[in-house]
Enzyme design. Structure first.
Site, short mmCIF file in Angstrom:
data_model
loop_
_atom_site.label_atom_id
_atom_site.label_comp_id
_atom_site.label_asym_id
_atom_site.label_seq_id
_atom_site.Cartn_x
_atom_site.Cartn_y
_atom_site.Cartn_z
N CYS A 3 -89.33 -14.06 13.89
CA CYS A 3 -89.35 -13.79 12.45
C CYS A 3 -90.21 -12.54 12.25
CB CYS A 3 -89.84 -15.00 11.65
SG CYS A 3 -91.58 -15.45 11.85
N THR A 15 -93.48 -12.07 11.63
CA THR A 15 -94.75 -12.11 12.38
C THR A 15 -94.69 -13.05 13.58
OG1 THR A 15 -95.50 -13.94 11.00
CG2 THR A 15 -96.13 -11.70 10.30
N HIS A 67 -100.48 -22.51 31.85
CA HIS A 67 -101.50 -23.48 31.45
C HIS A 67 -101.03 -24.46 30.38
CE1 HIS A 67 -105.13 -20.82 32.85
NE2 HIS A 67 -104.21 -20.95 33.77
N HIS A 73 -104.19 -28.98 34.06
CA HIS A 73 -103.66 -28.70 32.72
C HIS A 73 -102.90 -29.89 32.12
CE1 HIS A 73 -104.89 -24.62 33.37
NE2 HIS A 73 -104.15 -24.56 34.46
C1 RB5 Z 1 -89.99 -13.11 5.82
O1 RB5 Z 1 -90.24 -12.19 4.80
C2 RB5 Z 1 -91.29 -13.41 6.55
O2 RB5 Z 1 -92.14 -14.15 5.73
C3 RB5 Z 1 -91.00 -14.14 7.84
O3 RB5 Z 1 -90.15 -13.40 8.62
C4 RB5 Z 1 -92.20 -14.47 8.71
O4 RB5 Z 1 -92.97 -13.33 8.94
C5 RB5 Z 1 -93.01 -15.62 8.34
O5 RB5 Z 1 -93.94 -16.04 9.06
#
Ligand code: RB5
Length: 151
Positions: free
Chosen positions: A65, A67, A98, A133
């Site tokens: 996604c 981030t 791990h 682990h």
């Molecule tokens: C989408 O705009 C964004 O919120 C999503 O891709 C992601 O980064 C969320 O964690």
């Protein structure tokens, strides 16, 4: 090895780049989408890929996604999933050795294509070490099942 891959609408291009890399390595890929820029809520691909991994249809999963944060949080709510979001290869490798991660999450707004490929490569090549682990993985599973840790 069979990899399930999924993404939201901001990660289509990086998903395609990673898929091409996997296919060049003769790795079978199951793509759950999305494959267009219409808004897709990231828990949807997270649930689809996680189901393919926990059912054994896929060996591991990759989720992307913006981030990598939302999609990894969603996947980690599913029993049997240990998802890691990485922006460098060292943690990706150690997360398998791990923590026996079975899903790698990436942020398309965080990592460039080449770096993402290096992260995927290290993660795929790594193997779980077991041993000391396993006790900690078992504790994570206990938290997942009961929400408490009995020591
Ligand atoms: C989408 O705009 C964004 O919120 C999503 O891709 C992601 O980064 C969320 O964690």
């Amino acid at each position: 090895m069979k990899i399930a891959i999924g993404n939201d609408h901001v990660a289509v291009a990086l998903k395609n780049y990673i898929m091409k890399y996997l296919q060049e390595k003769n790795i079978e890929v199951i793509d759950v989408g999305t494959n267009n820029n219409d808004r897709t809520d990231y828990p949807i691909p997270a649930a689809k890929v996680s189901e393919l991994v926990t059912s054994g249809v896929a060996d591991r999963g990759i989720l992307i996604c913006g981030t990598g944060v939302g999609i990894s949080i969603a996947a980690n709510k599913i029993h049997g999933i240990r998802a890691v979001v990485c922006s460098e290869p060292y943690s990706a490798k150690l997360s398998v050795e791990h923590n026996n991660t079975n899903i790698l999450a990436l942020g398309s707004r965080v990592v460039a294509d080449e770096l993402a490929k290096m992260i995927v490569s290290e993660w795929l090549d790594a193997s779980y070490e077991g041993g000391r682990h396993q006790k900690r993985i078992d504790m994570i599973t206990q938290l997942e099942v009961s929400g408490v840790l009995s020591l």
